[in-house]
Design an enzyme around this catalytic site. Structure first.
Site, PDB file in Angstrom:
ATOM      1  N   LYS A   1       0.847  -1.204   0.000  1.00 29.26           N
ATOM      2  CA  LYS A   1       0.000   0.000   0.000  1.00 29.26           C
ATOM      3  C   LYS A   1       0.876   1.244   0.000  1.00 29.26           C
ATOM      4  CE  LYS A   1      -0.363  -0.212   5.083  1.00 29.26           C
ATOM      5  NZ  LYS A   1      -1.226  -0.628   6.200  1.00 29.26           N
TER       6      LYS A   1
ATOM      7  N   TYR B   1      14.767  31.072   3.432  1.00 30.99           N
ATOM      8  CA  TYR B   1      13.603  31.888   3.788  1.00 30.99           C
ATOM      9  C   TYR B   1      13.706  32.412   5.218  1.00 30.99           C
ATOM     10  CZ  TYR B   1      10.930  30.495  -0.347  1.00 30.99           C
ATOM     11  OH  TYR B   1      10.476  30.311  -1.620  1.00 30.99           O
TER      12      TYR B   1
HETATM   13  C1  LIG Z   1      -0.528  -1.626   6.950  1.00 30.91           C
HETATM   14  C2  LIG Z   1      -1.106  -2.904   7.454  1.00 30.91           C
HETATM   15  C3  LIG Z   1      -0.293  -4.028   7.663  1.00 30.91           C
HETATM   16  C4  LIG Z   1       1.211  -3.987   7.515  1.00 30.91           C
HETATM   17  O1  LIG Z   1       1.812  -3.442   8.673  1.00 30.91           O
HETATM   18  P1  LIG Z   1       3.398  -3.440   8.875  1.00 30.91           P
HETATM   19  O2  LIG Z   1       3.566  -3.032  10.281  1.00 30.91           O
HETATM   20  O3  LIG Z   1       3.963  -2.457   7.905  1.00 30.91           O
HETATM   21  O4  LIG Z   1       3.871  -4.827   8.595  1.00 30.91           O
HETATM   22  C5  LIG Z   1      -0.899  -5.211   8.016  1.00 30.91           C
HETATM   23  N1  LIG Z   1      -2.240  -5.285   8.199  1.00 30.91           N
HETATM   24  C6  LIG Z   1      -3.051  -4.209   8.050  1.00 30.91           C
HETATM   25  C7  LIG Z   1      -4.518  -4.367   8.290  1.00 30.91           C
HETATM   26  C8  LIG Z   1      -2.510  -2.989   7.690  1.00 30.91           C
HETATM   27  O5  LIG Z   1      -3.317  -1.926   7.545  1.00 30.91           O
END
Ligand SMILES: *Cc1c(COP(=O)(O)O)cnc(C)c1O
Length: 383
Positions: free
Chosen positions: A37, A264
């Site tokens: 993601k 800045y």
């Molecule tokens: C983002 C997510 C993960 C992965 O988490 P990590 O700590 O990066 O391994 C697993 N399960 C869900 C439901 C998530 O939203």
């Protein structure tokens, strides 16, 4: 290998190494379901998913339908589970691209069912995080979801929300979450409902609670070679190797005279004659502005150059007085290793008051993402 302005280099050998390390930790019967993601936590979803595919990975997690559709448009095969809520208007993407939607509660399941055509789903169970999922106590609702005509329930999962700290309270909470989830699995089984696949481990879950098992481990951070904080990475992630490094160019090098300002505002004033370089990266690329005024630094020719003045949207000034060999056109390492020095995403997160997950996932779309040439044949092909 260099990008044009500012760029990410992806070390796919390190990705392969991390996959192997994590696969060795998997409980029996459990497979990796990498989480790609948010553009694979800033790394670039397409190059990362391609490399993982070539390493034999057959299922992926994304957060949104559009992320899943994008993987399919780039011909990533296998199962793609959307972990987040998909608004009803976007559900056509789920079916068109053969994605799997998370059921966030019974009402949502009803909406999916009323579409009237089969849809692949995993049912989320809320065991204490209170974010997504039908409450584990509501067995009747959960059974109702499983019996809906048009839902093809291929899995059921929960999310652990206190699995990263090693203290009695968090351990007890995690154990209670796992127990509640297991109870749901048992009760469904008692009623003759068998959930095809179950999963509850993320990165920290796999590292700290591998014995909780499941058919999949939804691993994100650990796969990219780091954990949320420097302490955790030292403690649990010592065998992992960071996949990403971040680079920019020195666009100008110039001398500042005592009393002159830079950047800045008039925050910065030179107290002595000094050398200053401008870098081709700014906060719009994901370099946190909180690193301004010497809080952060970058690496040039293996030496630390402190950030000077306020980080701009597209550019950053650094003090290169101690690096006389630096020239316009040279490369600066923002995140990664140069000579004997390293700046990790955890270092930057500590300076910015956040976790490495946020630093990586905010690396922006202007950055090129360049896979480093790999010696592993399947990875070389994946490029
Ligand atoms: C983002 C997510 C993960 C992965 O988490 P990590 O700590 O990066 O391994 C697993 N399960 C869900 C439901 C998530 O939203």
């Amino acid at each position: 290998m260099e990008g044009h302005r500012a760029w990410i280099e992806l070390n796919l050998e390190h990705l392969r190494h991390n996959v192997a390390v994590l696969q060795a930790l998997l409980p029996p019967g459990c497979r990796l379901m990498p989480v790609v993601k948010a553009n694979a936590y800033g790394h670039g979803a397409i190059p990362i998913a391609r490399a993982l595919s070539s390493l034999g990975i057959q299922s992926f997690c994304v957060a949104t339908a559009e992320e899943g559709a994008d993987l399919r448009r780039h011909h990533i095969p296998g199962d793609i589970l959307i972990l987040g809520f998909t608004p009803p208007e976007e559900l056509s993407l789920v079916r068109r691209y053969d994605l799997i939607q998370t059921v966030v509660d019974r009402d949502y399941a009803g909406q999916l069912n009323r579409l009237g055509t089969p849809i692949r789903v995993h049912v989320a169970i809320d065991t204490g995080m209170h974010r997504l999922g039908e409450r584990w106590e509501n067995l009747e609702n959960i059974c109702a979801i499983f019996s809906m005509e048009h839902l093809r329930v291929e899995g059921m999962f929960t999310h652990l929300c206190a699995d990263d700290r090693d203290n009695p309270q968090d351990r007890a909470f995690t154990a209670a979450q796992a127990k509640a989830f297991d109870l749901v699995v048992q009760q469904l089984r008692d009623r003759g409902i068998c959930s095809p696949k179950i999963h509850l481990l993320g990165s920290y879950g796999l590292l700290n609670y591998p014995f909780l098992g499941g058919d999949y481990a939804r691993v994100g951070m650990a796969l990219y070679g780091i954990l949320s904080t420097a302490e955790d990475t030292r403690r649990w992630g010592a065998q992992l190797r960071p996949v990403l490094s971040l680079h920019a160019r020195l666009s100008t090098v110039r001398t500042l005279h005592p009393g002159e300002h830079a950047g800045y505002g008039l925050d910065f004033t030179a107290r002595r004659e000094m050398q200053v370089a401008a870098l081709t990266i700014g906060y719009a690329d994901g370099l946190p502005r909180a690193l301004s005024s010497g809080v952060g630094s970058v690496l040039i020719h293996g030496k630390r150059a402190p950030i000077l003045g306020r980080i701009c949207m597209d550019q950053t000034l650094v003090d290169i007085t101690g690096i006389p060999e630096a020239r316009a056109g040279d490369t600066a390492v923002i995140l990664g290793t140069s000579g004997g020095e390293t700046i990790s995403a955890c270092d930057i997160a500590g300076q910015a008051g956040t976790i490495a997950n946020e630093i990586l996932s905010r690396l922006g779309p202007r950055l090129d993402r360049l896979p480093v040439p790999s010696k592993t044949p399947c990875l070389a092909l994946a490029r």
